[in-house]
Design an enzyme around this catalytic site. Structure first.
Site, PDB file in Angstrom:
ATOM      1  N   ASP A  23      56.147 -13.200  45.920  1.00  0.00           N
ATOM      2  CA  ASP A  23      54.707 -13.487  45.976  1.00  0.00           C
ATOM      3  C   ASP A  23      54.379 -14.944  46.265  1.00  0.00           C
ATOM      4  O   ASP A  23      53.521 -15.249  47.084  1.00  0.00           O
ATOM      5  CB  ASP A  23      54.064 -13.183  44.622  1.00  0.00           C
TER       6      ASP A  23
HETATM    7  O1  CEZ Z   1      54.589 -10.900  40.016  1.00  0.00           O
HETATM    8  C1  CEZ Z   1      55.659 -10.168  40.599  1.00  0.00           C
HETATM    9  C2  CEZ Z   1      55.043  -9.128  41.482  1.00  0.00           C
HETATM   10  O2  CEZ Z   1      54.328  -8.218  40.693  1.00  0.00           O
HETATM   11  O3  CEZ Z   1      56.492 -11.029  41.343  1.00  0.00           O
HETATM   12  C3  CEZ Z   1      57.481 -10.415  42.160  1.00  0.00           C
HETATM   13  C4  CEZ Z   1      56.850  -9.455  43.125  1.00  0.00           C
HETATM   14  O4  CEZ Z   1      57.832  -8.813  43.925  1.00  0.00           O
HETATM   15  C5  CEZ Z   1      56.068  -8.425  42.357  1.00  0.00           C
HETATM   16  O5  CEZ Z   1      55.457  -7.547  43.242  1.00  0.00           O
HETATM   17  C6  CEZ Z   1      58.260 -11.495  42.852  1.00  0.00           C
HETATM   18  O6  CEZ Z   1      57.414 -12.433  43.415  1.00  0.00           O
HETATM   19  O7  CEZ Z   1      53.286 -16.257  41.054  1.00  0.00           O
HETATM   20  C7  CEZ Z   1      53.063 -15.081  41.155  1.00  0.00           C
HETATM   21  O8  CEZ Z   1      52.106 -14.651  41.775  1.00  0.00           O
HETATM   22  C8  CEZ Z   1      54.110 -14.193  40.521  1.00  0.00           C
HETATM   23  O9  CEZ Z   1      54.806 -13.661  41.563  1.00  0.00           O
HETATM   24  C9  CEZ Z   1      53.668 -13.117  39.554  1.00  0.00           C
HETATM   25  O10 CEZ Z   1      52.488 -12.546  39.862  1.00  0.00           O
HETATM   26  C10 CEZ Z   1      54.779 -12.102  39.298  1.00  0.00           C
HETATM   27  C11 CEZ Z   1      54.818 -12.047  37.798  1.00  0.00           C
HETATM   28  O11 CEZ Z   1      56.033 -12.588  37.376  1.00  0.00           O
HETATM   29  C12 CEZ Z   1      54.573 -10.749  37.149  1.00  0.00           C
HETATM   30  O12 CEZ Z   1      55.758  -9.997  37.010  1.00  0.00           O
END
Ligand code: CEZ
Length: 785
Positions: free
Chosen positions: A470
């Site tokens: 993300d």
């Molecule tokens: O969210 C996860 C996502 O729900 O992070 C993963 C992604 O594959 C999942 O779909 C890896 O990036 O900074 C952010 O935006 C983070 O990336 C979070 O939202 C993250 C959290 O750790 C929640 O699990």
């Protein structure tokens, strides 16, 4: 310190693992309950909301990793004062923080309980929630075991907190039998009023036994003594106070005499409500005789629905306990309530439902159809899947990520393997945004073509503002940067889908996809191979990153893992990657997702580099990434390494490991702190966050890899990969309506695996013609490893 048995996990100290927690949920609420009494609770209306707040203005946020607790953090506490000696303690541990003679925090699948003894007073505090309503059901049992009569004042004290800057108050309500705090959710836009007026802006705290006195004003309760020794508790009796725009609290006082061995039970209801009549209804329903017990039975039955299709018995008791009692539960939480969001990220929704294939495949089927109904005209999948009509794409779903399509064939493959329901491919799906009616097969094929169109001239996949990662938001915002991981993942997805095309006599389509996969593999090797591993990507300004020249973020796990799945590097390259990963990424707590962790912003990589080193995507043991690697290792037959890393995902089993992680083995967290070589002190510390795509892949790794009982078109394929030190194991596997009792045994004299089914030799490693309702006995003998 920790006892693990079939029913529950028991922690015997409130101080050694102060952040250890357990969670309960239903379709409308979720509670993270910390061993010391702190609670993070959230309910859906339909947006995530709170009814127990912190004492100051809170940002609206979801449950966060490493959520810090502080003295005034919302919680559920009971102060107990000895009227004769004036001695005060509190249950479970906060806020007074006095250690009693015994402390047990017991996390069961369906109930959370504390058992505490303090100077002859035994206290049991038990929490459960109903299957459908949003209300906490609390049972407090106090027994005098001190051998002499005691006079006690018992003060359950539940946080209501700062509700709203517009309007908040609280008072005792004789007619409703408890404390009711009222508020108006803050808003400014006129157009929000119709929604605001439907919200549950009241928090109620109801008793079944009339208290001697109460307090509803937090400041009045705490006085000058503060939380640890509230002034109101020093008085003989609480003042029955009201909160007029002061921060509310819910406190009752029960002044009771306890003869020798006398015990008394109190019950409480705590939760949000729209109005008085809803509160009255909940009171009537849950204080009816036997209602708590009936609700618990009902909830127990709900949790049981989350049992998976595998029960195991191996030489590793801690592993068995986790797999048999907690893993299915955590997958079911994700699959049944979608992490309590209204717009789950598409990749999360698909992977959570991949896990659900092993529990309730009908739910997965429906979810795949639902997701595909939101496919865009171009074949792209949206960033999030809207679960109901009012839902909107929020937060991270407003940022363009390019990976959503790849998850379709990957997750569908698991569904097909498990169910054999290839009929899904012919199902017609009407698109909400494209207005077309197409079959599942056509829609997924279109998604594959969208992936092919979203490549640059080198045949690598664009990343835009992120992929699976993300926060990798600055590699490709100008529309040129590419993702190394997504490129290999696309090859994997194309190959899986080509296989489906072939099976369905779509030879031409299969060839097209395979040809593109071939071109992409070449491009990956040409542009991303760095000598010992694959790079993570190439930025908008054509800088290759995730390579040996990078001082930080030199090596990323995901491109390596997925290139093994995609089979787009050769065996020699694979061995080089494995060696590099072992050297740079493996830790005693699992495998890190990148190293070294970034210590300062890299503006051509993005927000991920701004996260604290070793936290989340910046080089933690991010379990979702770790399990991709483990699954890939099983795929290429690296069983020993796969099991070692898989086992490291679950806390335990020695005391030092529990202390370092600080987490109960009741779930897999989204990460353990990484940056193992940079910040060894905190490495291994759990995020305590139970939302993670990891668990679906853990189940898949057990089925397809470790125990080798994967479904295929013909039936059940047997290909176990037990670790060498296991001499035997047995599992019960429910599969396509039949049950398989499978035993594994190592025999030094054997040269190859032998299989007997119902005492007859099975010549090939596939069970065909499986009959629904049948029980099969399978005996597998394996050569010594
Ligand atoms: O969210 C996860 C996502 O729900 O992070 C993963 C992604 O594959 C999942 O779909 C890896 O990036 O900074 C952010 O935006 C983070 O990336 C979070 O939202 C993250 C959290 O750790 C929640 O699990």
């Amino acid at each position: 310190m920790l006892d693990i048995n079939d029913e529950c996990i028991e922690l015997k100290t409130p101080t050694a693992m102060p952040n250890a927690a357990a969670f309960l949920w239903n379709k409308k609420m979720v509670m993270q309950v910390n061993c010391r009494g702190f609670v993070v609770a959230q309910h859906m209306q339909p947006d995530a909301s709170k009814y127990s707040h912190s004492p100051n203005i809170e940002a609206k946020t979801f449950i966060q990793p490493e959520q810090p607790f502080y003295a005034h953090h919302p919680g559920r506490f009971v102060y107990i004062k000895d009227e004769q000696s004036g001695e005060l303690f509190s249950v479970p541990y906060e806020p007074v923080r006095k250690t009693g003679d015994t402390f047990v925090f017991s996390a069961a699948q369906d109930e959370i309980q504390w058992r505490i003894e303090f100077q002859g007073i035994e206290v049991q505090l038990t929490l459960s929630i109903p299957r459908d309503d949003v209300v906490e059901l609390w049972r407090l049992q106090v027994r005098n075991k001190s051998g002499r009569p005691r006079k006690l004042s018992i003060y359950p004290s539940f946080t209501i907190g700062y509700m709203s800057w517009m309007n908040q108050s609280a008072c005792y309500r004789q007619d409703l039998g408890g404390i009711v705090a009222s508020s108006v959710s803050p808003y400014q836009k006129l157009e929000d009023y119709p929604r605001i007026k439907t919200l549950k802006d009241k928090t109620f705290f109801l008793h079944n036994i009339k208290p001697t006195a109460w307090e509803t004003n937090r400041e009045a309760f705490e006085g000058e003594g503060g939380l640890h020794q509230p002034s109101a508790v020093d008085q003989e009796q609480l003042e029955d106070g009201e909160a007029f725009y002061q921060t509310p609290v819910g406190v009752f006082q029960f002044r009771h005499s306890f003869d020798v061995d006398h015990s008394q039970e109190y019950r409480f209801l705590f939760g949000p409500a729209k109005d008085d009549s809803e509160i009255a209804q909940l009171r009537e329903k849950y204080f009816a005789p036997g209602a708590f017990e009936a609700s618990l039975q009902d909830y127990r039955a709900y949790i049981k629905e989350g049992e998976g299709c595998l029960t195991i018995n191996t030489p590793d008791a801690g592993f068995d306990n986790f797999v048999n009692h907690w893993l299915g539960r955590q997958i079911f939480y994700h699959g049944d309530v979608n992490r309590l969001t209204n717009d789950p990220q598409t990749r999360n929704y698909l992977q959570d439902n991949m896990g659900m294939c092993y529990i309730k495949p009908q739910v997965s089927r429906h979810a795949f159809l639902h997701a595909l109904s939101q496919q865009e005209q171009s074949g792209a999948m949206p960033d999030g899947i809207l679960l109901h009509e009012e839902a909107q794409l929020q937060y991270i779903n407003q940022i363009p990520h390019t990976d959503h399509c790849v998850w379709l064939p990957i997750c569908l493959q698991a569904y097909f393997d498990e169910t054999g329901d290839y009929g899904l491919l012919d199902e017609q799906v009407s698109g909400l945004s494209d207005g077309k009616t197409l079959t599942v097969f056509e829609r997924v094929t279109n998604a594959m073509h969208w992936l092919l169109e979203s490549r640059d001239a080198r045949n690598l996949s664009y990343i835009a503002q992120g992929d699976w990662c993300d926060p990798m938001n600055m590699v490709g915002p100008k529309g040129r940067g590419v993702s190394g991981w997504l490129s290999v993942a696309t090859v994997y997805a194309l190959k899986l889908w080509a296989d489906i095309c072939q099976q369905f006599r779509q030879q031409g389509q299969a060839e097209k996809l395979l040809a593109s996969a071939g071109q992409m593999s070449e491009a990956i090797n040409e542009h991303l191979w760095d000598g010992d591993w694959l790079a993570r990507g190439i930025t908008d300004d054509n800088v290759v990153f995730g390579i040996s020249d990078d001082p930080e973020g030199r090596i990323f796990l995901n491109p390596q893992s997925w290139s093994m799945l995609a089979d787009c590097v050769n065996a020699e390259q694979q061995q080089k990657m494995i060696a590099a990963i072992e050297q740079q990424l493996e830790t005693p707590y699992g495998v890190m997702m990148l190293a070294p962790a970034y210590t300062s912003m890299r503006e051509d990589v993005g927000r991920v580099t701004q996260k604290y080193p070793g936290v989340a995507e910046n080089g933690s043991v991010y379990n979702h990434a770790a399990i991709f690697y483990i699954y890939a290792l099983y795929t290429i037959g690296e069983s020993e390494r796969a099991f070692k890393l898989l086992r490291q995902m679950i806390p335990g089993s020695d005391a030092q490991d529990y202390l370092q992680r600080g987490q109960l083995p009741a779930y897999i967290p989204n990460y353990y702190r990484g940056a193992y070589y940079q910040i060894p002190k905190t490495a291994g510390k759990s995020s305590q966050l139970f939302n993670t795509g990891t668990v679906s892949w853990v189940y898949r790794s057990l089925i397809d890899g470790l125990f080798g009982l994967r479904g295929c078109r013909e039936g059940l394929c047997i290909q176990p990969q037990l670790p060498a030190h296991w001499q035997h194991a047995s599992v019960s596997r429910v599969f396509r309506g039949a049950t398989f009792d499978v035993s594994y045994e190592r025999k030094a004299s054997l040269h190859k695996m032998s299989i007997r089914i119902n005492d007859k030799v099975l010549d090939e490693a596939i069970v065909r013609d499986i009959k629904v309702g049948e029980r099969y006995s399978i005996k597998i003998q394996l050569p010594a490893a």
